[in-house]
Write a protein that holds these residues in place. Sequence first.
Motif, PDB file in Angstrom:
ATOM      1  N   LEU A 135       0.820  -1.214   0.000  1.00 12.71           N
ATOM      2  CA  LEU A 135       0.000   0.000   0.000  1.00 12.71           C
ATOM      3  C   LEU A 135       0.855   1.267   0.000  1.00 12.71           C
ATOM      4  CD1 LEU A 135      -2.632  -1.358   2.500  1.00 12.71           C
ATOM      5  CD2 LEU A 135      -3.108  -0.704   0.117  1.00 12.71           C
ATOM      6  N   THR A 136       1.908   1.296   0.813  1.00 11.68           N
ATOM      7  CA  THR A 136       2.782   2.477   0.815  1.00 11.68           C
ATOM      8  C   THR A 136       3.522   2.597  -0.506  1.00 11.68           C
ATOM      9  OG1 THR A 136       4.579   1.276   1.930  1.00 11.68           O
ATOM     10  CG2 THR A 136       3.048   2.523   3.334  1.00 11.68           C
TER      11      THR A 136
ATOM     12  N   VAL B  43       0.002   5.080   5.390  1.00 11.47           N
ATOM     13  CA  VAL B  43      -0.734   4.026   6.075  1.00 11.47           C
ATOM     14  C   VAL B  43      -0.332   3.987   7.547  1.00 11.47           C
ATOM     15  CG1 VAL B  43      -1.140   1.519   6.188  1.00 11.47           C
ATOM     16  CG2 VAL B  43      -0.813   2.646   3.960  1.00 11.47           C
ATOM     17  N   SER B  44      -1.322   3.884   8.418  1.00 13.87           N
ATOM     18  CA  SER B  44      -1.091   3.605   9.837  1.00 13.87           C
ATOM     19  C   SER B  44      -1.892   2.366  10.202  1.00 13.87           C
ATOM     20  CB  SER B  44      -1.525   4.788  10.708  1.00 13.87           C
ATOM     21  OG  SER B  44      -0.653   5.885  10.548  1.00 13.87           O
ATOM     22  N   THR B  45      -1.594   1.813  11.368  1.00  9.70           N
ATOM     23  CA  THR B  45      -2.282   0.603  11.810  1.00  9.70           C
ATOM     24  C   THR B  45      -2.763   0.745  13.243  1.00  9.70           C
ATOM     25  OG1 THR B  45      -0.299  -0.517  12.657  1.00  9.70           O
ATOM     26  CG2 THR B  45      -0.827  -0.851  10.332  1.00  9.70           C
ATOM     27  N   VAL B  46      -3.835   0.015  13.549  1.00  9.08           N
ATOM     28  CA  VAL B  46      -4.303  -0.182  14.913  1.00  9.08           C
ATOM     29  C   VAL B  46      -4.403  -1.687  15.094  1.00  9.08           C
ATOM     30  CG1 VAL B  46      -6.212   0.105  16.545  1.00  9.08           C
ATOM     31  CG2 VAL B  46      -5.601   1.981  14.998  1.00  9.08           C
TER      32      VAL B  46
ATOM     33  N   PRO C 170      11.625  -6.132  19.207  1.00  9.19           N
ATOM     34  CA  PRO C 170      11.780  -6.918  17.975  1.00  9.19           C
ATOM     35  C   PRO C 170      11.022  -8.243  18.060  1.00  9.19           C
ATOM     36  CG  PRO C 170      13.870  -5.964  18.612  1.00  9.19           C
ATOM     37  CD  PRO C 170      12.909  -5.694  19.753  1.00  9.19           C
ATOM     38  N   GLY C 171      10.324  -8.553  16.980  1.00  7.38           N
ATOM     39  CA  GLY C 171       9.538  -9.780  16.914  1.00  7.38           C
ATOM     40  C   GLY C 171       8.086  -9.604  17.314  1.00  7.38           C
ATOM     41  N   LYS C 172       7.748  -8.488  17.937  1.00  6.11           N
ATOM     42  CA  LYS C 172       6.362  -8.224  18.320  1.00  6.11           C
ATOM     43  C   LYS C 172       5.612  -7.581  17.160  1.00  6.11           C
ATOM     44  CE  LYS C 172       6.554  -9.685  22.539  1.00  6.11           C
ATOM     45  NZ  LYS C 172       5.806 -10.849  22.939  1.00  6.11           N
ATOM     46  N   ASP C 173       4.281  -7.725  17.159  1.00  4.22           N
ATOM     47  CA  ASP C 173       3.450  -7.213  16.066  1.00  4.22           C
ATOM     48  C   ASP C 173       3.639  -5.722  15.847  1.00  4.22           C
ATOM     49  OD1 ASP C 173       0.592  -9.307  16.884  1.00  4.22           O
ATOM     50  OD2 ASP C 173       2.437  -9.777  15.823  1.00  4.22           O
ATOM     51  N   SER C 174       3.610  -4.930  16.926  1.00  4.85           N
ATOM     52  CA  SER C 174       3.738  -3.473  16.766  1.00  4.85           C
ATOM     53  C   SER C 174       5.078  -3.108  16.131  1.00  4.85           C
ATOM     54  CB  SER C 174       3.576  -2.768  18.111  1.00  4.85           C
ATOM     55  OG  SER C 174       4.567  -3.211  19.028  1.00  4.85           O
ATOM     56  N   HIS C 175       6.125  -3.777  16.525  1.00  5.84           N
ATOM     57  CA  HIS C 175       7.442  -3.537  15.935  1.00  5.84           C
ATOM     58  C   HIS C 175       7.437  -3.919  14.459  1.00  5.84           C
ATOM     59  CE1 HIS C 175      11.735  -4.380  15.102  1.00  5.84           C
ATOM     60  NE2 HIS C 175      11.913  -3.326  15.863  1.00  5.84           N
TER      61      HIS C 175
ATOM     62  N   ALA D 105       4.552   1.450   8.527  1.00  2.08           N
ATOM     63  CA  ALA D 105       3.391   2.193   9.011  1.00  2.08           C
ATOM     64  C   ALA D 105       3.839   3.546   9.559  1.00  2.08           C
ATOM     65  CB  ALA D 105       2.661   1.405  10.092  1.00  2.08           C
ATOM     66  N   THR D 106       3.073   4.588   9.278  1.00  7.48           N
ATOM     67  CA  THR D 106       3.366   5.925   9.767  1.00  7.48           C
ATOM     68  C   THR D 106       3.240   6.003  11.279  1.00  7.48           C
ATOM     69  OG1 THR D 106       2.560   6.831   7.686  1.00  7.48           O
ATOM     70  CG2 THR D 106       2.681   8.345   9.556  1.00  7.48           C
TER      71      THR D 106
END
Length: 166
Positions: free
Chosen positions: A25-26, A32-35, A47-52, A59-60
């Motif tokens: 998408l970018t 693009v941002s995410t929740v 590192p390794g976590k979804d948010s990372h 993601a912005t």
Amino acid sequence: MKIFGLTGWSGSGKTSLMVRLIPALTGRGLRVSTVKHAHKGFDIDHPGKDSHNHRVAGATEVLVSSPRRWALMHELRDGEPELTLDQLLTKVAPVDLLLIEGFKRDRHEKIEVWRADVDKPLIAPDDPTIVAVASDSPVPNCPVPVLDLNDAEAVAALIVKRCGLG
């Protein structure tokens, strides 16, 4: 700001698809941002976590929510309730597209990520907000179009079309 979601059972591959979708998408020039909804408490940005993974994917902004805290880091204290998706959306800076991972009961349009080997029922037949299913195998009795889970460009194209971002 357009909003579109990925939903599905735990272990279905939502995050794996999300981190392939963000660059697709970018790469089309979209911001693009995410929740991401987390059912348990979490620590942010290891590192390794979804948010990372969301951030590294481009993601912005990443906003993660759980019953115990939400981030852009905000600790919930003294029994404060978890914020609703609508409340969380007020915390995100405007972008072209906000991708929502989880929040399956909310009423925004979504793609269901479904894998037969997770051995859970398809959600789409009972949820009119699901406009397509992404799967790595045939999906029996599916009431909506089925996309190849491994084709992030095709999934991105559907999202762009549904959101009027083309």
